[in-house]
Each structure stands twice: as C-alpha cells, then as structure tokens.
Write a protein that holds these residues in place. Structure first.
Motif, PDB file in Angstrom:
ATOM      1  N   GLN A  13       0.797  -1.219   0.000  1.00 18.17           N
ATOM      2  CA  GLN A  13       0.000   0.000   0.000  1.00 18.17           C
ATOM      3  C   GLN A  13       0.836   1.278   0.000  1.00 18.17           C
ATOM      4  OE1 GLN A  13      -3.950  -0.025   1.921  1.00 18.17           O
ATOM      5  NE2 GLN A  13      -3.034   1.415   3.363  1.00 18.17           N
ATOM      6  N   CYS A  14       1.879   1.326   0.827  1.00 18.91           N
ATOM      7  CA  CYS A  14       2.643   2.579   0.922  1.00 18.91           C
ATOM      8  C   CYS A  14       4.103   2.390   0.512  1.00 18.91           C
ATOM      9  CB  CYS A  14       2.576   3.138   2.346  1.00 18.91           C
ATOM     10  SG  CYS A  14       3.546   2.218   3.562  1.00 18.91           S
ATOM     11  N   GLN A  15       4.447   1.199   0.060  1.00 20.52           N
ATOM     12  CA  GLN A  15       5.826   0.909  -0.355  1.00 20.52           C
ATOM     13  C   GLN A  15       6.825   1.037   0.794  1.00 20.52           C
ATOM     14  OE1 GLN A  15       3.837   2.250  -3.078  1.00 20.52           O
ATOM     15  NE2 GLN A  15       3.917   0.073  -3.521  1.00 20.52           N
ATOM     16  N   GLY A  16       6.306   1.004   2.010  1.00 22.77           N
ATOM     17  CA  GLY A  16       7.194   1.026   3.165  1.00 22.77           C
ATOM     18  C   GLY A  16       7.964  -0.291   3.242  1.00 22.77           C
ATOM     19  N   VAL A  17       9.011  -0.309   4.041  1.00 22.21           N
ATOM     20  CA  VAL A  17       9.835  -1.511   4.091  1.00 22.21           C
ATOM     21  C   VAL A  17       9.817  -2.157   5.468  1.00 22.21           C
ATOM     22  CG1 VAL A  17      11.364  -0.786   2.241  1.00 22.21           C
ATOM     23  CG2 VAL A  17      11.874  -0.114   4.586  1.00 22.21           C
ATOM     24  N   ASN A  18       8.821  -1.803   6.277  1.00 23.61           N
ATOM     25  CA  ASN A  18       8.813  -2.315   7.649  1.00 23.61           C
ATOM     26  C   ASN A  18       7.690  -3.292   7.945  1.00 23.61           C
ATOM     27  OD1 ASN A  18      11.027  -0.657   8.575  1.00 23.61           O
ATOM     28  ND2 ASN A  18       9.628   1.065   8.306  1.00 23.61           N
ATOM     29  N   THR A  19       7.051  -3.805   6.915  1.00 26.43           N
ATOM     30  CA  THR A  19       5.967  -4.762   7.132  1.00 26.43           C
ATOM     31  C   THR A  19       6.473  -5.953   7.941  1.00 26.43           C
ATOM     32  OG1 THR A  19       4.935  -4.162   5.041  1.00 26.43           O
ATOM     33  CG2 THR A  19       4.282  -6.263   6.004  1.00 26.43           C
ATOM     34  N   THR A  20       5.694  -6.318   8.955  1.00 23.70           N
ATOM     35  CA  THR A  20       6.094  -7.456   9.774  1.00 23.70           C
ATOM     36  C   THR A  20       5.200  -8.655   9.484  1.00 23.70           C
ATOM     37  OG1 THR A  20       4.675  -6.659  11.557  1.00 23.70           O
ATOM     38  CG2 THR A  20       6.999  -6.087  11.688  1.00 23.70           C
ATOM     39  N   CYS A  21       5.765  -9.821   9.630  1.00 26.60           N
ATOM     40  CA  CYS A  21       5.058 -11.083   9.462  1.00 26.60           C
ATOM     41  C   CYS A  21       5.038 -11.759  10.818  1.00 26.60           C
ATOM     42  CB  CYS A  21       5.789 -11.955   8.444  1.00 26.60           C
ATOM     43  SG  CYS A  21       5.082 -13.607   8.253  1.00 26.60           S
ATOM     44  N   LYS A  22       3.850 -12.006  11.320  1.00 35.01           N
ATOM     45  CA  LYS A  22       3.740 -12.556  12.667  1.00 35.01           C
ATOM     46  C   LYS A  22       2.976 -13.877  12.639  1.00 35.01           C
ATOM     47  CE  LYS A  22       1.228 -10.622  16.000  1.00 35.01           C
ATOM     48  NZ  LYS A  22       0.843  -9.497  16.894  1.00 35.01           N
ATOM     49  N   TYR A  23       3.496 -14.831  13.358  1.00 33.98           N
ATOM     50  CA  TYR A  23       2.854 -16.140  13.441  1.00 33.98           C
ATOM     51  C   TYR A  23       2.455 -16.424  14.880  1.00 33.98           C
ATOM     52  CZ  TYR A  23       2.461 -21.224  13.659  1.00 33.98           C
ATOM     53  OH  TYR A  23       2.015 -22.505  13.885  1.00 33.98           O
ATOM     54  N   ASN A  24       1.260 -16.948  15.042  1.00 30.84           N
ATOM     55  CA  ASN A  24       0.798 -17.333  16.375  1.00 30.84           C
ATOM     56  C   ASN A  24       0.145 -18.697  16.298  1.00 30.84           C
ATOM     57  OD1 ASN A  24       1.015 -15.546  18.711  1.00 30.84           O
ATOM     58  ND2 ASN A  24       0.133 -14.038  17.304  1.00 30.84           N
ATOM     59  N   ARG A  25       0.303 -19.460  17.335  1.00 25.35           N
ATOM     60  CA  ARG A  25      -0.402 -20.741  17.371  1.00 25.35           C
ATOM     61  C   ARG A  25      -1.115 -20.895  18.692  1.00 25.35           C
ATOM     62  NH1 ARG A  25       3.019 -25.641  15.872  1.00 25.35           N
ATOM     63  NH2 ARG A  25       3.573 -25.785  18.046  1.00 25.35           N
ATOM     64  N   PHE A  26      -2.366 -21.326  18.574  1.00 22.47           N
ATOM     65  CA  PHE A  26      -3.141 -21.621  19.766  1.00 22.47           C
ATOM     66  C   PHE A  26      -3.495 -23.094  19.705  1.00 22.47           C
ATOM     67  CE2 PHE A  26      -7.337 -22.557  21.408  1.00 22.47           C
ATOM     68  CZ  PHE A  26      -7.205 -22.143  22.726  1.00 22.47           C
ATOM     69  N   GLU A  27      -3.279 -23.780  20.794  1.00 22.09           N
ATOM     70  CA  GLU A  27      -3.595 -25.198  20.811  1.00 22.09           C
ATOM     71  C   GLU A  27      -4.289 -25.583  22.100  1.00 22.09           C
ATOM     72  OE1 GLU A  27      -0.822 -28.615  18.818  1.00 22.09           O
ATOM     73  OE2 GLU A  27       0.153 -26.840  19.577  1.00 22.09           O
ATOM     74  N   GLU A  37      -0.260 -12.892  10.419  1.00 21.02           N
ATOM     75  CA  GLU A  37      -0.597 -11.485  10.226  1.00 21.02           C
ATOM     76  C   GLU A  37       0.568 -10.746   9.569  1.00 21.02           C
ATOM     77  OE1 GLU A  37      -2.473  -8.393  13.237  1.00 21.02           O
ATOM     78  OE2 GLU A  37      -0.318  -8.465  13.497  1.00 21.02           O
ATOM     79  N   HIS A  38       0.267 -10.028   8.499  1.00 28.87           N
ATOM     80  CA  HIS A  38       1.219  -9.089   7.919  1.00 28.87           C
ATOM     81  C   HIS A  38       0.710  -7.703   8.252  1.00 28.87           C
ATOM     82  CE1 HIS A  38       3.856 -11.162   4.657  1.00 28.87           C
ATOM     83  NE2 HIS A  38       3.777 -11.900   5.755  1.00 28.87           N
ATOM     84  N   LYS A  39       1.582  -6.870   8.774  1.00 30.07           N
ATOM     85  CA  LYS A  39       1.144  -5.545   9.172  1.00 30.07           C
ATOM     86  C   LYS A  39       2.220  -4.509   8.898  1.00 30.07           C
ATOM     87  CE  LYS A  39      -0.868  -3.089  13.046  1.00 30.07           C
ATOM     88  NZ  LYS A  39      -1.127  -3.141  14.482  1.00 30.07           N
ATOM     89  N   CYS A  40       1.788  -3.397   8.340  1.00 29.49           N
ATOM     90  CA  CYS A  40       2.702  -2.293   8.063  1.00 29.49           C
ATOM     91  C   CYS A  40       2.546  -1.240   9.141  1.00 29.49           C
ATOM     92  CB  CYS A  40       2.399  -1.704   6.692  1.00 29.49           C
ATOM     93  SG  CYS A  40       3.349  -0.206   6.363  1.00 29.49           S
ATOM     94  N   PRO A  41       3.633  -0.950   9.892  1.00 27.97           N
ATOM     95  CA  PRO A  41       3.532   0.032  10.972  1.00 27.97           C
ATOM     96  C   PRO A  41       3.430   1.462  10.436  1.00 27.97           C
ATOM     97  CG  PRO A  41       5.787  -0.738  10.761  1.00 27.97           C
ATOM     98  CD  PRO A  41       4.973  -1.544   9.797  1.00 27.97           C
ATOM     99  N   ASP A  42       3.756   1.657   9.181  1.00 29.99           N
ATOM    100  CA  ASP A  42       3.748   3.017   8.624  1.00 29.99           C
ATOM    101  C   ASP A  42       2.346   3.471   8.236  1.00 29.99           C
ATOM    102  OD1 ASP A  42       6.531   3.163   8.908  1.00 29.99           O
ATOM    103  OD2 ASP A  42       6.808   2.078   7.028  1.00 29.99           O
ATOM    104  N   CYS A  43       1.590   2.622   7.534  1.00 30.27           N
ATOM    105  CA  CYS A  43       0.258   3.048   7.081  1.00 30.27           C
ATOM    106  C   CYS A  43      -0.862   2.227   7.706  1.00 30.27           C
ATOM    107  CB  CYS A  43       0.170   2.958   5.552  1.00 30.27           C
ATOM    108  SG  CYS A  43       0.111   1.264   4.921  1.00 30.27           S
ATOM    109  N   GLY A  44      -0.496   1.173   8.449  1.00 30.93           N
ATOM    110  CA  GLY A  44      -1.511   0.383   9.122  1.00 30.93           C
ATOM    111  C   GLY A  44      -2.127  -0.719   8.278  1.00 30.93           C
ATOM    112  N   HIS A  45      -1.648  -0.896   7.061  1.00 33.76           N
ATOM    113  CA  HIS A  45      -2.157  -1.955   6.195  1.00 33.76           C
ATOM    114  C   HIS A  45      -1.978  -3.311   6.892  1.00 33.76           C
ATOM    115  CE1 HIS A  45      -3.223  -3.895   2.460  1.00 33.76           C
ATOM    116  NE2 HIS A  45      -2.181  -4.688   2.570  1.00 33.76           N
ATOM    117  N   ARG A  46      -3.040  -4.134   6.857  1.00 33.67           N
ATOM    118  CA  ARG A  46      -2.997  -5.358   7.640  1.00 33.67           C
ATOM    119  C   ARG A  46      -3.675  -6.501   6.910  1.00 33.67           C
ATOM    120  NH1 ARG A  46      -6.547  -6.592  11.869  1.00 33.67           N
ATOM    121  NH2 ARG A  46      -5.711  -8.127  13.315  1.00 33.67           N
ATOM    122  N   LEU A  47      -3.052  -7.660   6.937  1.00 32.91           N
ATOM    123  CA  LEU A  47      -3.623  -8.868   6.349  1.00 32.91           C
ATOM    124  C   LEU A  47      -3.573  -9.958   7.395  1.00 32.91           C
ATOM    125  CD1 LEU A  47      -1.564  -8.885   3.014  1.00 32.91           C
ATOM    126  CD2 LEU A  47      -4.015  -8.469   3.157  1.00 32.91           C
TER     127      LEU A  47
END
Ligand SMILES: [Zn+2]
Ligand SMILES: [Zn+2]
Length: 75
Positions: A13-27, A37-47
């Motif tokens: 979305q904003c061509q920022g380079v700080n998108t984070t990829c986060k993994y969580n497991r609940f069992e 979750e992929h999330k950009c701290p610059d513009c808030g874009h989230r998947l």
C-alpha cells in the motif's frame, strides 16, 4: 505458545519496508489455530489469516506456511 515476528519489508500500500510477518499458534485439546498477520507500521495496512483445525473450509495442508510471504514458522 509459539509466537514470532519478523520484518519482511515491502508494503503493497505505501511501499514502506517495515511490514512485519507474525505467526501465532493456539492449541487446546481438540482445537488448533495457526494464525498469520502481515502488518505495516507506517500506514496500518494489515492482512490476517487463521487456520482452524475444526473448520474444514479454512484447513490447508501446511498451516505453518505464511500465505503471504511463504515462510515457514520456526518450530
Ligand atoms: Zn504501508
Ligand atoms: Zn509472512
């Protein structure tokens, strides 16, 4: 509960380079949820995606692979 986050760069979305990829497991006894979750701290874009073991519609062969960047969760 495993929890990890890495920086994968490239926001679509904003061509920022700080998108984070986060993994969580609940069992618990009869339920397992792998969530991504992929999330950009610059513009808030989230998947986000969650694979639930009790929901056949979302079940995939490899829930530990990120659907966005393809990395495998560390074990
Ligand atoms: Zn962004
Ligand atoms: Zn990812």
């Amino acid at each position: 509960m495993p929890r990890e986050q890495i920086v994968v760069g490239d926001c679509p979305q904003c061509q920022g380079v700080n998108t984070t990829c986060k993994y969580n497991r609940f069992e618990s006894e009869d339920l397992r949820i792998d969530s991504w979750e992929h999330k950009c701290p610059d513009c808030g874009h989230r998947l986000t995606t969650a694979y639930r073991s009790d929901d056949e519609d979302t079940l995939v062969e490899e829930p530990m692979l990120c659907p966005y960047c393809g990395r495998r969760a560390g074990v």
